[in-house]
Design an enzyme around this catalytic site. Sequence first.
Site, mmCIF file in Angstrom:
data_model
loop_
_atom_site.group_PDB
_atom_site.id
_atom_site.type_symbol
_atom_site.label_atom_id
_atom_site.label_comp_id
_atom_site.label_asym_id
_atom_site.label_seq_id
_atom_site.Cartn_x
_atom_site.Cartn_y
_atom_site.Cartn_z
ATOM 1 N N SER A 145 0.767 -1.211 0.024
ATOM 2 C CA SER A 145 -0.176 -0.023 0.058
ATOM 3 C C SER A 145 0.658 1.323 -0.166
ATOM 4 C CB SER A 145 -1.020 -0.007 1.187
ATOM 5 O OG SER A 145 -2.034 0.941 0.911
ATOM 6 N N ASP A 295 -2.361 6.018 -4.265
ATOM 7 C CA ASP A 295 -1.425 5.342 -3.534
ATOM 8 C C ASP A 295 -0.703 4.237 -4.538
ATOM 9 O OD1 ASP A 295 -3.426 3.662 -3.425
ATOM 10 O OD2 ASP A 295 -3.007 2.797 -1.396
ATOM 11 N N ASP A 297 -0.574 1.019 -4.905
ATOM 12 C CA ASP A 297 -1.387 -0.001 -5.509
ATOM 13 C C ASP A 297 -2.775 0.381 -6.014
ATOM 14 O OD1 ASP A 297 -2.148 0.075 -2.858
ATOM 15 O OD2 ASP A 297 -3.136 -1.861 -2.948
ATOM 16 N N ASP A 299 -5.458 1.588 -4.606
ATOM 17 C CA ASP A 299 -6.904 1.570 -4.026
ATOM 18 C C ASP A 299 -7.326 2.674 -3.390
ATOM 19 O OD1 ASP A 299 -5.052 1.223 -1.994
ATOM 20 O OD2 ASP A 299 -5.837 -0.738 -1.198
#
Length: 571
Positions: A145, A295, A297, A299
């Site tokens: 993340s 961010d 990744d 999400d």
Amino acid sequence: MTTLEKAKLWLSDIFDKETRDAVQLLIDSNSPDLEDSFYRELEFGTGGMRGIMGVGTNRLNKYTLGQATQGLANYLHEQFPGQEIKVAIAYDVRNNSREFGKMVADVLTANGIKVLLFKNHRPTPELSFTVRDKKCNAGIVLTASHNPPEYNGYKVYWNDGAQIVPPHDEAIINEVYSVAFDTIKFDGNDDLIEWVGEEQDDVYIDACIANSTYQDVGKGNLNIVFTSIHGTTYTTVPKALEKAGFKKVDLVKEQMIPSGNFPTVDSPNPEEPAALSMAMDLAKITNADIVIGTDPDGDRLGIAVRNLDGEIQLLNGNQTNTILTYYILNEWKKQGRITGKEFIGSTIVTSDIFFDIAQKFGVDCKVGLTGFKWIGKMIRDFEGKEKFICGGEESFGFMTGDFVRDKDSCGSILLACEIAAWCKANGKTMYQYMIEIYQETGMYYEGLVNLVRKGRDGAEEIQNMMKNFRENPPRRIAGSLVEEVKDFKEQTNFVVSENKKKVMDDIPKSNVLIYYTQDGTKVCVRPSGTEPKIKFYISVKDSITSEADFVEKLQILEAKIEDVKKDLQLN
């Protein structure tokens, strides 16, 4: 067994030469990293397994990932006997993510499991979508993340596209811990790998547009600045915005280059204004109406809009989700889609404004523990009984509809830009729209304090802090008497005026405390499940009657949050 004894086990021939040499160096140099690398095993938290990369049981590496994947493979064979098992794998831009992704795929194929492996970086929500779209039994994404560059991680998804929850999570963990390192099958079978490319992006983007847009008003006149902050959404968001009809999109080109070192920011976290500083600087040049960052990744998303002074200001997660949720429910109401059997999802640390919004529109607001996996579980638990509309949590996560079962920046960005375009076409900003919502629901304002405590000593300090808050709860916070104490570890709600504890067994146990005061202040205390932190979520509220009233009340609420911090000695 001592830490040194644990480390010496990694000097055996089970481990490759590179690993043995690295462990020997830690021992010979008497490195302080030796203790932290071996004193425990990595655990599955709210976001799966996440840790610093390196050698050791408390590090993310070939062997800890291999152990986790071998345990997952064993569990999948137990759950789906005699079936062809398929697992989708994606990975973000972090250092070693691509190599880890292939290694994890090799362990699965060595166990006879078919793998759908993305050819390149892809956002976590696209992995969630693909699990269901391709009818996979599970999914894996390699990501940490928004953590610093030295971290990586491993998240597991079940066949509904949501992160694993009970009973699967505990069962998988038990399988993982029963795997000896010398039993991991690393020799993969490439014949069982199906490579996934850009064609899947279009399917995912089309689903985002179908589930996240409601009207076409002023899209061609909205000035957008977008940055992926070196993350995965360079593959999806610009294409999605163009396909949805947004014409004026400026990209922060330096940050559209994927990099696990995140060279232009101290932290790739869109919750922090500094991570969006380059985008905000570009917004001054382009006269942007909205600034968006994601961010690594892809999400979670951060959104900045023009405030009452015309300056670009980052909204917090609760504010963003308030705007998105209210707009969606209002559109559903206009379309006659609300029947009383619908719900929105939230978490225990998120603002209570979502109860007020849900009540206004005649839908239910269901609340789970921290982490989007619990909202995913809500969707599955009530599928066929109640319709899920949208859900969000304070940590900059939101999703619309159930086509993705995790927070999804792409669909949320399309929705946010639609709202911004609609506001602009109607002579106002998203910020002013938020104030209008507060006039209907009451004004909520939040603050977050993160206390970082690293290593074994830090973990013990966090445990002692939780113990003290549990055994010695504050009686008064910011001048207001504490009215309720909710202890999710003990599953009790202590009502002070009644001197009585009530059972709360509708939410699983978790090491979380929440204090409510008589004036509506809410303070939540919890250790992070993925980082060496203890977090304090503060929410205060008041009523407002006008935009002018908002400015004065904001100052009052900001001061109250500072009073809360002072009372709890968080300054």
